[in-house]
Motif scaffolding. Sequence first.
Motif, PDB file in Angstrom:
ATOM      1  N   VAL A 167      -2.035   0.390  -1.020  1.00 37.11           N
ATOM      2  CA  VAL A 167      -3.297   0.987  -1.467  1.00 37.11           C
ATOM      3  C   VAL A 167      -4.146   1.474  -0.289  1.00 37.11           C
ATOM      4  O   VAL A 167      -5.010   2.344  -0.464  1.00 37.11           O
ATOM      5  N   HIS A 168      -3.874   0.972   0.911  1.00 40.31           N
ATOM      6  CA  HIS A 168      -4.593   1.485   2.082  1.00 40.31           C
ATOM      7  C   HIS A 168      -4.399   2.996   2.244  1.00 40.31           C
ATOM      8  O   HIS A 168      -5.261   3.678   2.819  1.00 40.31           O
TER       9      HIS A 168
ATOM     10  N   PHE B 299      -4.677   5.203   0.066  1.00 37.92           N
ATOM     11  CA  PHE B 299      -5.661   5.925  -0.745  1.00 37.92           C
ATOM     12  C   PHE B 299      -7.097   5.728  -0.277  1.00 37.92           C
ATOM     13  O   PHE B 299      -7.986   6.496  -0.661  1.00 37.92           O
ATOM     14  N   ASP B 300      -7.320   4.725   0.529  1.00 41.57           N
ATOM     15  CA  ASP B 300      -8.683   4.334   0.854  1.00 41.57           C
ATOM     16  C   ASP B 300      -9.413   5.427   1.633  1.00 41.57           C
ATOM     17  O   ASP B 300      -8.963   5.876   2.686  1.00 41.57           O
ATOM     18  N   GLY B 301     -10.541   5.873   1.084  1.00 42.44           N
ATOM     19  CA  GLY B 301     -11.405   6.813   1.777  1.00 42.44           C
ATOM     20  C   GLY B 301     -10.998   8.270   1.706  1.00 42.44           C
ATOM     21  O   GLY B 301     -11.633   9.118   2.346  1.00 42.44           O
TER      22      GLY B 301
ATOM     23  N   VAL C  90      -5.799   1.248  -9.918  1.00 36.60           N
ATOM     24  CA  VAL C  90      -6.726   1.780  -8.905  1.00 36.60           C
ATOM     25  C   VAL C  90      -7.338   3.102  -9.369  1.00 36.60           C
ATOM     26  O   VAL C  90      -7.833   3.889  -8.569  1.00 36.60           O
TER      27      VAL C  90
END
Length: 264
Positions: free
Chosen positions: A71-72, A74-76, A141
């Motif tokens: 999921v990192h 997708f972050d930001g 998410v």
Amino acid sequence: MTDSKPTRLERIVTDGGADAAILTIDNPPLNLFDKALMETLGSDLEELSANPPRALLVRADGKLVSGGVDVHVFDGLSEAEGAQLWRTLFARIIHPLEALPCPVIFAAHSLTLTAAFEMALACDIILAAPKAKFGLVETVVGLTPSMGGPQRLAERAGSGRAREFVMTGDTYDAATMAEWGVVNAVHEDVDVAARALLARLADGPTRAHAATKAIIEAWRSGGVAHADSVTPDVSGRLFGTEDLLGAVRSFLEVGPGKAVYTGK
């Protein structure tokens, strides 16, 4: 996570003398699709596209086939960056995998989530162990699967099943996937079965298999009429191959099932 390469691409030769390849995902502990795995898969597929084998097996080591996407990743991301991510994954993984001019098998021995399942759906044949489970769980998410999973699942199982599968975010077992027509076969020892099928297909008429893929791709993009329109040329070119010429002679001289194919 170690510094080791998260995939392993092996070139092998079957007992019949055919070149085949095995692409293994090995990104412990969960085989997550992180940036390194995505990049390495893209590089592996570049190599396979430049020098195609006569058949390819995609598989995974470890307890899981994959726990999904890290999921990192997708972050930001902005909207534009998110759209570019999917364009890149289509361009570097999904479309090159589908475009390989040879049969491609996916073997699922256990839980196969999100990006890994979307890769499986881009392969020609999916084999599974009885304990394998499949899921597109991007709703956890706030996403929808965006590497081609919904549309390729709809192609195999129907649009209603695809909507149920994606919207619920549930996991489905191998028997259900086989009943829906998504998984081609369930085997107790899926790795042994997949390697046997890999050898069988690699030893076969590779150019004819590529023609089959081209005709089906024409149907996918334009329906029966479009597939009919390309079939004469696609199939006609097989009459210029050594494999067809030799197999026809073999059939006439010694009967069916005795031809030896070279992929030429």
